[in-house]
Design an enzyme around this catalytic site. Sequence first.
Site, PDB file in Angstrom:
ATOM      1  N   ASN A 169       0.861  -1.187   0.000  1.00 26.71           N
ATOM      2  CA  ASN A 169       0.000   0.000   0.000  1.00 26.71           C
ATOM      3  C   ASN A 169       0.893   1.231   0.000  1.00 26.71           C
ATOM      4  OD1 ASN A 169      -2.974  -0.876   0.431  1.00 26.71           O
ATOM      5  ND2 ASN A 169      -1.770  -2.148   1.847  1.00 26.71           N
ATOM      6  N   GLU A 170       1.093   1.771  -1.192  1.00 28.03           N
ATOM      7  CA  GLU A 170       1.995   2.903  -1.351  1.00 28.03           C
ATOM      8  C   GLU A 170       1.338   4.192  -0.843  1.00 28.03           C
ATOM      9  OE1 GLU A 170       4.869   2.169  -1.860  1.00 28.03           O
ATOM     10  OE2 GLU A 170       5.287   1.007  -3.669  1.00 28.03           O
ATOM     11  N   PRO A 171       2.121   5.241  -0.604  1.00 30.27           N
ATOM     12  CA  PRO A 171       1.546   6.521  -0.170  1.00 30.27           C
ATOM     13  C   PRO A 171       0.388   6.925  -1.076  1.00 30.27           C
ATOM     14  CG  PRO A 171       3.923   6.625  -0.031  1.00 30.27           C
ATOM     15  CD  PRO A 171       3.596   5.298  -0.662  1.00 30.27           C
ATOM     16  N   SER A 173      -2.582   5.459  -0.535  1.00 30.73           N
ATOM     17  CA  SER A 173      -3.569   4.379  -0.345  1.00 30.73           C
ATOM     18  C   SER A 173      -4.590   4.805   0.696  1.00 30.73           C
ATOM     19  CB  SER A 173      -2.877   3.093   0.128  1.00 30.73           C
ATOM     20  OG  SER A 173      -2.011   2.609  -0.855  1.00 30.73           O
TER      21      SER A 173
END
Length: 279
Positions: A169-171, A173
């Site tokens: 979950n990348e920035p 998300s």
Amino acid sequence: KQTNNMAKRTNAIDLSDSFEKIPVKIFPSSKDGSVFVARQIADFIRFKQQKKEKCVLGLATGSTPKSLYAELVRLHREEKLSFKNVITFNLDEYYPIHNNALQSYNRFMKTQLFDHVDIDPKNIHIPNGEIEKDDIKEHCRQYEKKIKDAGGIDLQILGIGNNGHIGFNEPGSGIYSKTRLITLDNSTRIANAYEFANISQVPRLAITMGISTILQSKKIILMAWGSAKAPVIKKAVEDDDTEQVPASLLQNHDDVTFVVDKSAAAELTRNKSPWLTGD
Ligand code: GLP
């Protein structure tokens, strides 16, 4: 008497709680932290065994949990810890990738843990990096359903990326995100390039549990080792929660603990500016 007075004074002005929004346990080394987490898992598995219940674990990959899995394998071999009642759900997998590719998380889990313990293979769940693109949505929906059907995740183990990602979950998300296909951050591809021949070989996509999938776990332990993780641990624990630092969204869970070594804890106010926390 003097020591008592000192202790009283120290207690009276212990402000570390007002800085840290998530409980943090700091260990001298990654080995000590891993042994602690392995013990928590082992105790929980045995507790569930006594009640004749399944134990649902959420598992992570990356370099961080390797020492944890080594300790669980040791507990299985030397202290008869059985995984027969354990059901697992892994956080994520690159997409596309062959399940037996060197860098696949399916393969990682086999070599680090599953091949060395007595878990029933049908109880293992890992997102599949081999499926057709058109089938991904349904695969993700099924993954969420399987977690629900198993009764939800009892204990979720997490690592953390330098950019604050949990799972993949990348920035950016969202807190309501579920299992889905995401595009990897360039910083993540660079950080993980060491596993591949070169950066162009790192997949651009991944399938990951969402933030809401993770937050639905009953208990969460995030582990982090080394000074490279210190800035992001500080942000996740002390700063306001924001989708820009996905791990900070864990502040919204009521049973989460960060287990870190001394180096990863170095930027916390209690270590960096101890006079502010009364220490
Ligand atoms: C990887 C994984 C994460 C992991 C993180 C940190 O890309 N998808 O689940 O927590 O990045 O990796 P490491 O433990 O190697 O620092």
